[in-house]
Design a protein around this motif. Sequence first.
Motif, PDB file in Angstrom:
ATOM      1  N   ARG A 122    -111.530  -4.465 -47.864  1.00  0.00           N
ATOM      2  CA  ARG A 122    -110.134  -4.084 -47.695  1.00  0.00           C
ATOM      3  C   ARG A 122    -109.895  -3.271 -46.422  1.00  0.00           C
ATOM      4  O   ARG A 122    -108.754  -3.142 -45.974  1.00  0.00           O
ATOM      5  CB  ARG A 122    -109.663  -3.273 -48.904  1.00  0.00           C
ATOM      6  N   HIS A 123    -110.944  -2.699 -45.859  1.00  0.00           N
ATOM      7  CA  HIS A 123    -110.757  -1.769 -44.737  1.00  0.00           C
ATOM      8  C   HIS A 123    -111.684  -2.100 -43.558  1.00  0.00           C
ATOM      9  O   HIS A 123    -112.132  -1.192 -42.863  1.00  0.00           O
ATOM     10  CB  HIS A 123    -111.003  -0.337 -45.203  1.00  0.00           C
ATOM     11  N   ARG A 124    -111.956  -3.357 -43.327  1.00  0.00           N
ATOM     12  CA  ARG A 124    -112.889  -3.715 -42.255  1.00  0.00           C
ATOM     13  C   ARG A 124    -112.385  -3.273 -40.889  1.00  0.00           C
ATOM     14  O   ARG A 124    -113.166  -2.824 -40.049  1.00  0.00           O
ATOM     15  CB  ARG A 124    -113.190  -5.216 -42.276  1.00  0.00           C
ATOM     16  N   GLY A 125    -111.102  -3.419 -40.642  1.00  0.00           N
ATOM     17  CA  GLY A 125    -110.575  -3.002 -39.348  1.00  0.00           C
ATOM     18  C   GLY A 125    -110.744  -1.518 -39.107  1.00  0.00           C
ATOM     19  O   GLY A 125    -111.221  -1.088 -38.047  1.00  0.00           O
ATOM     20  N   GLU A 126    -110.375  -0.722 -40.087  1.00  0.00           N
ATOM     21  CA  GLU A 126    -110.524   0.735 -39.985  1.00  0.00           C
ATOM     22  C   GLU A 126    -111.991   1.130 -39.835  1.00  0.00           C
ATOM     23  O   GLU A 126    -112.339   2.003 -39.024  1.00  0.00           O
ATOM     24  CB  GLU A 126    -109.929   1.374 -41.241  1.00  0.00           C
ATOM     25  N   LEU A 127    -112.858   0.483 -40.612  1.00  0.00           N
ATOM     26  CA  LEU A 127    -114.286   0.811 -40.558  1.00  0.00           C
ATOM     27  C   LEU A 127    -114.909   0.394 -39.225  1.00  0.00           C
ATOM     28  O   LEU A 127    -115.798   1.078 -38.707  1.00  0.00           O
ATOM     29  CB  LEU A 127    -115.017   0.149 -41.725  1.00  0.00           C
ATOM     30  N   ALA A 128    -114.438  -0.717 -38.683  1.00  0.00           N
ATOM     31  CA  ALA A 128    -114.951  -1.146 -37.373  1.00  0.00           C
ATOM     32  C   ALA A 128    -114.604  -0.134 -36.297  1.00  0.00           C
ATOM     33  O   ALA A 128    -115.421   0.158 -35.409  1.00  0.00           O
ATOM     34  CB  ALA A 128    -114.395  -2.529 -37.022  1.00  0.00           C
ATOM     35  N   ARG A 129    -113.403   0.425 -36.373  1.00  0.00           N
ATOM     36  CA  ARG A 129    -113.018   1.446 -35.390  1.00  0.00           C
ATOM     37  C   ARG A 129    -113.861   2.710 -35.556  1.00  0.00           C
ATOM     38  O   ARG A 129    -114.225   3.364 -34.561  1.00  0.00           O
ATOM     39  CB  ARG A 129    -111.526   1.760 -35.530  1.00  0.00           C
ATOM     40  N   ALA A 130    -114.172   3.063 -36.800  1.00  0.00           N
ATOM     41  CA  ALA A 130    -115.045   4.220 -37.029  1.00  0.00           C
ATOM     42  C   ALA A 130    -116.446   3.948 -36.496  1.00  0.00           C
ATOM     43  O   ALA A 130    -117.084   4.821 -35.900  1.00  0.00           O
ATOM     44  CB  ALA A 130    -115.096   4.545 -38.520  1.00  0.00           C
ATOM     45  N   ALA A 131    -116.935   2.722 -36.696  1.00  0.00           N
ATOM     46  CA  ALA A 131    -118.267   2.367 -36.207  1.00  0.00           C
ATOM     47  C   ALA A 131    -118.325   2.377 -34.688  1.00  0.00           C
ATOM     48  O   ALA A 131    -119.368   2.695 -34.099  1.00  0.00           O
ATOM     49  CB  ALA A 131    -118.662   0.989 -36.739  1.00  0.00           C
ATOM     50  N   ALA A 132    -117.223   2.042 -34.041  1.00  0.00           N
ATOM     51  CA  ALA A 132    -117.202   2.008 -32.576  1.00  0.00           C
ATOM     52  C   ALA A 132    -117.504   3.374 -31.981  1.00  0.00           C
ATOM     53  O   ALA A 132    -118.087   3.475 -30.889  1.00  0.00           O
ATOM     54  CB  ALA A 132    -115.845   1.509 -32.085  1.00  0.00           C
ATOM     55  N   ASP A 133    -117.134   4.436 -32.704  1.00  0.00           N
ATOM     56  CA  ASP A 133    -117.377   5.784 -32.190  1.00  0.00           C
ATOM     57  C   ASP A 133    -118.863   6.147 -32.183  1.00  0.00           C
ATOM     58  O   ASP A 133    -119.258   7.155 -31.584  1.00  0.00           O
ATOM     59  CB  ASP A 133    -116.620   6.807 -33.039  1.00  0.00           C
ATOM     60  N   LEU A 134    -119.685   5.333 -32.838  1.00  0.00           N
ATOM     61  CA  LEU A 134    -121.123   5.601 -32.881  1.00  0.00           C
ATOM     62  C   LEU A 134    -121.839   5.141 -31.614  1.00  0.00           C
ATOM     63  O   LEU A 134    -122.991   5.526 -31.382  1.00  0.00           O
ATOM     64  CB  LEU A 134    -121.755   4.900 -34.093  1.00  0.00           C
ATOM     65  N   TRP A 265    -124.843   9.528 -37.802  1.00  0.00           N
ATOM     66  CA  TRP A 265    -126.114   8.830 -37.974  1.00  0.00           C
ATOM     67  C   TRP A 265    -126.949   9.368 -39.142  1.00  0.00           C
ATOM     68  O   TRP A 265    -127.771   8.637 -39.695  1.00  0.00           O
ATOM     69  CB  TRP A 265    -126.922   8.925 -36.676  1.00  0.00           C
ATOM     70  N   THR A 266    -126.745  10.592 -39.557  1.00  0.00           N
ATOM     71  CA  THR A 266    -127.555  11.144 -40.644  1.00  0.00           C
ATOM     72  C   THR A 266    -127.285  10.435 -41.964  1.00  0.00           C
ATOM     73  O   THR A 266    -128.124  10.469 -42.861  1.00  0.00           O
ATOM     74  CB  THR A 266    -127.279  12.654 -40.814  1.00  0.00           C
ATOM     75  N   ARG A 267    -126.138   9.789 -42.086  1.00  0.00           N
ATOM     76  CA  ARG A 267    -125.780   9.089 -43.321  1.00  0.00           C
ATOM     77  C   ARG A 267    -125.927   7.580 -43.191  1.00  0.00           C
ATOM     78  O   ARG A 267    -125.511   6.843 -44.088  1.00  0.00           O
ATOM     79  CB  ARG A 267    -124.339   9.448 -43.723  1.00  0.00           C
ATOM     80  N   LEU A 268    -126.504   7.137 -42.090  1.00  0.00           N
ATOM     81  CA  LEU A 268    -126.613   5.696 -41.828  1.00  0.00           C
ATOM     82  C   LEU A 268    -128.051   5.333 -41.475  1.00  0.00           C
ATOM     83  O   LEU A 268    -128.354   4.915 -40.355  1.00  0.00           O
ATOM     84  CB  LEU A 268    -125.665   5.307 -40.684  1.00  0.00           C
ATOM     85  N   PRO A 269    -128.985   5.458 -42.426  1.00  0.00           N
ATOM     86  CA  PRO A 269    -130.398   5.236 -42.090  1.00  0.00           C
ATOM     87  C   PRO A 269    -130.726   3.807 -41.671  1.00  0.00           C
ATOM     88  O   PRO A 269    -131.556   3.606 -40.780  1.00  0.00           O
ATOM     89  CB  PRO A 269    -131.125   5.608 -43.384  1.00  0.00           C
ATOM     90  N   LEU A 270    -130.089   2.803 -42.294  1.00  0.00           N
ATOM     91  CA  LEU A 270    -130.399   1.424 -41.918  1.00  0.00           C
ATOM     92  C   LEU A 270    -129.849   1.100 -40.529  1.00  0.00           C
ATOM     93  O   LEU A 270    -130.537   0.483 -39.709  1.00  0.00           O
ATOM     94  CB  LEU A 270    -129.838   0.453 -42.955  1.00  0.00           C
ATOM     95  N   ARG A 271    -128.642   1.533 -40.254  1.00  0.00           N
ATOM     96  CA  ARG A 271    -128.080   1.327 -38.910  1.00  0.00           C
ATOM     97  C   ARG A 271    -128.924   2.069 -37.872  1.00  0.00           C
ATOM     98  O   ARG A 271    -129.163   1.568 -36.770  1.00  0.00           O
ATOM     99  CB  ARG A 271    -126.626   1.810 -38.867  1.00  0.00           C
ATOM    100  N   GLY A 272    -129.378   3.256 -38.236  1.00  0.00           N
ATOM    101  CA  GLY A 272    -130.225   4.009 -37.321  1.00  0.00           C
ATOM    102  C   GLY A 272    -131.550   3.316 -37.064  1.00  0.00           C
ATOM    103  O   GLY A 272    -132.114   3.408 -35.967  1.00  0.00           O
ATOM    104  N   LEU A 273    -132.080   2.624 -38.075  1.00  0.00           N
ATOM    105  CA  LEU A 273    -133.335   1.891 -37.906  1.00  0.00           C
ATOM    106  C   LEU A 273    -133.183   0.789 -36.862  1.00  0.00           C
ATOM    107  O   LEU A 273    -134.114   0.515 -36.090  1.00  0.00           O
ATOM    108  CB  LEU A 273    -133.767   1.290 -39.247  1.00  0.00           C
ATOM    109  N   ILE A 274    -132.002   0.162 -36.802  1.00  0.00           N
ATOM    110  CA  ILE A 274    -131.751  -0.887 -35.812  1.00  0.00           C
ATOM    111  C   ILE A 274    -131.811  -0.322 -34.400  1.00  0.00           C
ATOM    112  O   ILE A 274    -132.369  -0.933 -33.486  1.00  0.00           O
ATOM    113  CB  ILE A 274    -130.383  -1.544 -36.067  1.00  0.00           C
TER     114      ILE A 274
END
Length: 487
Positions: A122-134, A265-274
């Motif tokens: 339901r919130h892919r657009g919003e989440l993509a914008r949040a991910a962009a800040d990483l 990043w502290t809450r995103l261990p799998l993304r951090g592994l990439i």
Amino acid sequence: MQAGSSWLSSRVTDLELNTGLLADVLQEYRRSNGLSQAELAQLLNFDQSYVSKIETGQRQVRDLEMLLRIAQQLNISPTELGLSKELLQPAPAPATSALVGAVDQVEISQAEWCRVRRRLNRHRGELARAAADLYRPEARIGDVPFIARRNWLPDGPMRIEDLDLEWADDPDPIFITGSEPEASGVLPLRAPACRFERYTSAIRYLDRPALFENRPSYRLLDVAVSGSSASMTFCLGTYFDKLDVSEAIAHELAAARSAGEPADWTRLPLRGLIGDPFDLRARAVMPAIETLTLRRNRSTGEATFPLHWRDPAKVATAAGIYGLIPAGEFQPSSIASWDRANDFDLWRNMVREYSEELLGEPERDGSQGRPLDYAQWPLYRALQNARSEGKVAVYFLGVGLDTLTLTATILTVVVMDDDVFDALFGDAVRINAEGILVTAAESTSVSEGVPFNEESVHRLLTDEPMASPGACILDRAWRFREQILSR
């Protein structure tokens, strides 16, 4: 191995497995699909020597997770490998007292997973914008949540004829598969103390969309754009290899955000592994092809384009948002070796998607047992003739990654003169297998689409839930509109 795997292993030990069954299945699968041992090994992410040892009986596979993974990769029923369907279902906890079972941890885990999955869709657009800040700002493409290396993007629209596709027969193994300990937070319990082994397994049993099949796909290994030429290198992989990581890291971010926490990043261990998102050899990157289809008015030079809303009940990815049409995975029409070579062409894949998404025709899946004869296919032949006459032009705008899922998309534009478009797609369907075609309010037919003008482009880029690949294509195509629409 995931926590609780010992419970699974003990159940497999109790089974009377026919250890030669897997060898027979692999050999028959290769024969029926025209695959070599090397090609099958590539599909399964094994060494060829490992497949050879299984087929000759030198290696026996008794591990349940391995057998389930093989069944999933080959899109066959686990029963064909001698596994009962009961093994896939949650098992009840042993009742040792009146209090045991009062709280069903499996049910709680699965319900929470489904809740986050719904939020994700339901919130892919919003989440993509949040991910962009990483990621570093300089990696962003325009103002959309889409990133790319600079040598993945040409300076302007490039004719697709100037793009070379290369094949690698012996690629490096995949290091990140979505089964690592870092992925445990996005894998719900399947049974007490036992999690689903892959994200796609959880989708299959807890939230399966209408379209969910593990098809062979072209795995992207390298992109190089230099001056007026470009190349991409591929090998063979599977669609679920992609989803096991891409949807898992999207789920991980959705879970962090739903808890009211910032996406750090502290809450995103799998993304951090990439780590480096542009390291295409560390994980399975199977690109999609998304196309802005411009219907060009021959008299005025103005253009319109079809727009697509992707129904969450029908698709596993990019659901609940707008996308361009056609869009689809870059993949052969079947596992057969002849189709892998015959379909290894961007334009042929795009025409197959036009057939399915605009005309509502059945998927050309290569099931007839022989290569698709594109030259004799009326739609393909008509489009090729129009290209040779200068009435259809196909452009490559580069390759980039969605920030939410880190999935790759090959960005393309097709410009068709209105007489060609109307003759071939004037009877476009409104509802297709993946969603609904959208038109402007003043349109009288589905095929008229949305005006390709500053107002429409701005609205889609700023006010509507638009998939980031489509948004990137719109943004770049609008900047290059004079080159793209010139005849």
